[in-house]
Design an enzyme around this catalytic site. Structure first.
Site, short mmCIF file in Angstrom:
data_model
loop_
_atom_site.label_atom_id
_atom_site.label_comp_id
_atom_site.label_asym_id
_atom_site.label_seq_id
_atom_site.Cartn_x
_atom_site.Cartn_y
_atom_site.Cartn_z
N SER A 58 14.46 -2.46 -0.32
CA SER A 58 13.98 -3.31 -0.86
C SER A 58 14.75 -3.90 -2.18
O SER A 58 15.43 -4.74 -1.62
CB SER A 58 13.08 -2.11 -2.14
OG SER A 58 11.78 -3.08 -2.84
N LYS A 109 1.31 -0.96 0.14
CA LYS A 109 -0.12 0.19 0.22
C LYS A 109 1.20 1.23 0.26
O LYS A 109 1.33 2.24 -1.17
CB LYS A 109 -0.43 0.14 1.44
CG LYS A 109 -2.18 -1.42 1.41
CD LYS A 109 -2.78 -1.27 1.90
CE LYS A 109 -3.70 -2.19 2.25
NZ LYS A 109 -4.06 -2.23 3.57
#
Length: 587
Positions: free
Chosen positions: A384, A188
């Site tokens: 990431s 999200k």
């Protein structure tokens, strides 16, 4: 006509000759002028610590294959820290002066410098600091000094941390430039800037947790150096109680309010130099070059390889600001094959990038780990894709204020359908097969193509989480619960199992040496970047060889260029990304 032709040929010939001569002289100057020769450090010297030109952990090694020319830079943060460590036992160095330092380094990097300066002070030598004005980050570094000076009409910033995130939803609707976002179902907050025009409650909670963790780490360091309780430091920040020189001194944030000449007189007094005489100084980068290029009596055969992965992750060769597949895989292969290299420390400072390249580097690390241990040291950022290439290491180190995690993937497709329609432009397609046209920025994203991209995103997300689960010895569900693109500080990442230990690169190197039971060793830096003739010409910096980026930066200024660069990065992303898609500006 023949006469004119001969004249023209002569002119062209002379022009070519002088151009070759010009470039030849520049090339020779570059090779032989390169780093320049180091100079001896005079007795009774003080190091001037100016970090304004230090941009990365690793300054880089460059191989210009076409000219058989090799260059090693010594202006990285690792060189600075090595220099500070060497200065502890250098009898010519009596102290370190931090004078109006203005650095672009991140908080984790500043923390590493503070640690080195703290160790330096233990040798009995001094660290003194002076500034006309202290920004919050500058004060964090300067607070480690024995004595802190502030200009009588200066200012001091100490107010806590805040963050800014740009949102683009209204911009997209206003100008018709839409970013189609395809993400994992629960992923999200990371893509909010393209979908919303304000921060969600969940994202605000995440950012608040992150900032508080970073701030607490900062306060603990300042508290220890200045002997001021954390609660008192928070009171000072809340009330801006150190904003003027008098207030800063009354709260014990600084020691002396004086002009710069008084500061230098104080250093002269410590050095026992007459007031009218200049004392000996050497810049930190000059001293770092001396340390790096001076022959050391190190006969140890064992080596620890330090491989730097800094910048966004992408395809190609890479550079000091780009983690490239070419240089990274070559570095890992070379370190793996070198019998004298006993262990590898992978130093990561990256927000991630290409999911494909991240996986290719992960694979190379997996092969390397079967031959010799791999220890990860996280700098400012290992998020990431940056975490993707870290997760399968034997052991992961992070600083308390390292930003990590952000385990998630997404795809962004720019779409200009609305803007072209507003301009009266229509685009038609002719295809032989149903999916031959693929995706066009001039056509709405159809459900069929969206499904294909969504499938790719889900596959890569599942692969990413499985990689982490295997590397961290966790279940898929355990990783998934702390993934979803959420970012964590190193301190919090330790609690949830994403990292193993809190510490800097020196801690990681010592740990790697202990793993392979070696006490006598030296370090070797990687990667080495292969460069072309065009790269060499750009390096010369003459006006007509400047890059377009250099011209734009000069015209619009550093701050405006950062905004342009952020937009360019979004446009340049290809394929599914394992990256932090927004940039946090922490003040």
């Amino acid at each position: 006509m023949k006469f004119l032709g001969n004249v023209l040929a002569t002119v062209v010939g002379l022009f070519v000759f002088f151009m070759i001569l010009f470039f030849g002289m520049l090339f020779v100057a570059t090779i032989f002028g390169g780093d320049g020769e180091t100079s001896d450090v005079k007795k009774n010297s003080v190091i001037e610590l100016d970090l304004s030109e230090v941009k990365t952990d690793y300054a880089g090694k460059f191989n210009f294959e076409e000219f058989d020319y090799y260059e090693t830079k010594h202006d990285g943060l690792s060189d600075v820290i090595n220099a500070i460590n060497a200065a502890k036992t250098d009898e010519n160095i009596k102290g370190i002066s931090i004078l109006n330092d203005n650095s672009s380094l991140g908080m984790a990097q500043i923390k590493a410098v503070r640690k080195a300066l703290n160790d330096f002070k233990k040798s009995g030598k001094f660290v003194m600091a002076y500034a006309n004005n202290y920004s919050q980050k500058e004060y964090y570094l300067n607070s480690v000094a024995n004595t802190i000076y502030l200009n009588p009409v200066g200012e001091m910033e100490f107010k806590g941390l805040s963050s800014e995130i740009m949102f683009f939803k209204d911009f997209q609707e206003k100008y018709g430039i839409k970013m189609e976002v395809i993400r994992h179902g629960k992923f999200k907050s990371a893509v909010e800037p393209f979908l919303e025009n304000k921060m969600s409650d969940a994202n605000r909670e995440q950012m608040s947790t992150l900032l508080n963790s970073l701030w607490n780490s900062t306060l603990l360091d300042i508290s220890k150096s200045r002997n001021i309780p954390v609660t008192k430091l928070n009171q000072i920040a809340d009330g801006l109680l150190a904003r003027t020189p008098a207030m800063a001194k009354s709260t014990k944030m600084v020691d002396v309010i004086a002009y710069e000449d008084v500061y230098h007189d104080a250093i002269r007094k410590v050095l026992k130099v007459e007031k009218e005489e200049d004392y000996n100084t050497v810049s930190i980068l000059e001293y770092a070059k001396n340390v790096a290029t001076t022959t050391k009596d190190n006969s140890a055969k064992d080596k620890i390889a330090i491989i730097y992965a800094q910048g966004e992750i992408g395809s190609g060769e890479g550079d000091v600001n780009l983690v490239g597949e070419g240089s990274m895989r070559r570095a890992l292969q070379d370190a793996r094959k070198d019998k004298n290299i006993k262990a590898i420390v992978l130093r990561i400072d990256s927000p991630g990038g290409s999911a494909l390249t991240s996986d290719l580097i992960w694979r190379e690390l997996e092969l390397t780990k079967k031959v010799k241990p791999v220890v990860v040291s996280m700098g400012n950022l290992a998020a990431s894709g940056g975490y993707y290439i870290a997760c399968n290491a034997n052991t992961i180190f992070a600083e308390k204020n390292t930003i990590t995690g952000s385990i998630g993937v997404f795809g962004i497709l720019p779409n200009l359908t609305k803007v072209t329609s507003n301009l009266g432009i229509n685009v038609e397609q002719v295809s032989t097969n149903e999916n031959a046209a693929g995706y066009s920025i001039f056509k709405p994203l159809d459900d069929n193509y969206r499904a294909f991209v969504q499938e790719s995103v889900e596959t890569i997300y599942s692969t990413f989480v499985n990689r982490v689960a295997k590397g961290r010895k966790m279940t898929f569900a355990q990783v998934d619960s702390i993934a979803q693109g959420r970012v964590w500080t190193g301190a919090d990442a330790l609690k949830i199992g994403l990292v193993d230990k809190i510490g800097g690169m020196d801690d990681a190197i010592k740990f790697a040496a202990d793993l392979v039971k070696t006490k006598e060793y030296k370090t070797q830096n990687f990667p080495e970047y292969n460069k072309s003739f065009e790269d060499l010409l750009g390096k010369l910096g003459v006006p007509f060889m400047k890059t377009k980026e250099s011209f734009i930066k000069e015209e619009v200024g550093e701050e405006n260029y950062k905004v342009i660069e952020q937009i360019r990065k979004v446009q340049a992303k290809r394929g599914v990304q394992a990256s932090m898609p927004f940039e946090m500006t922490i003040r």
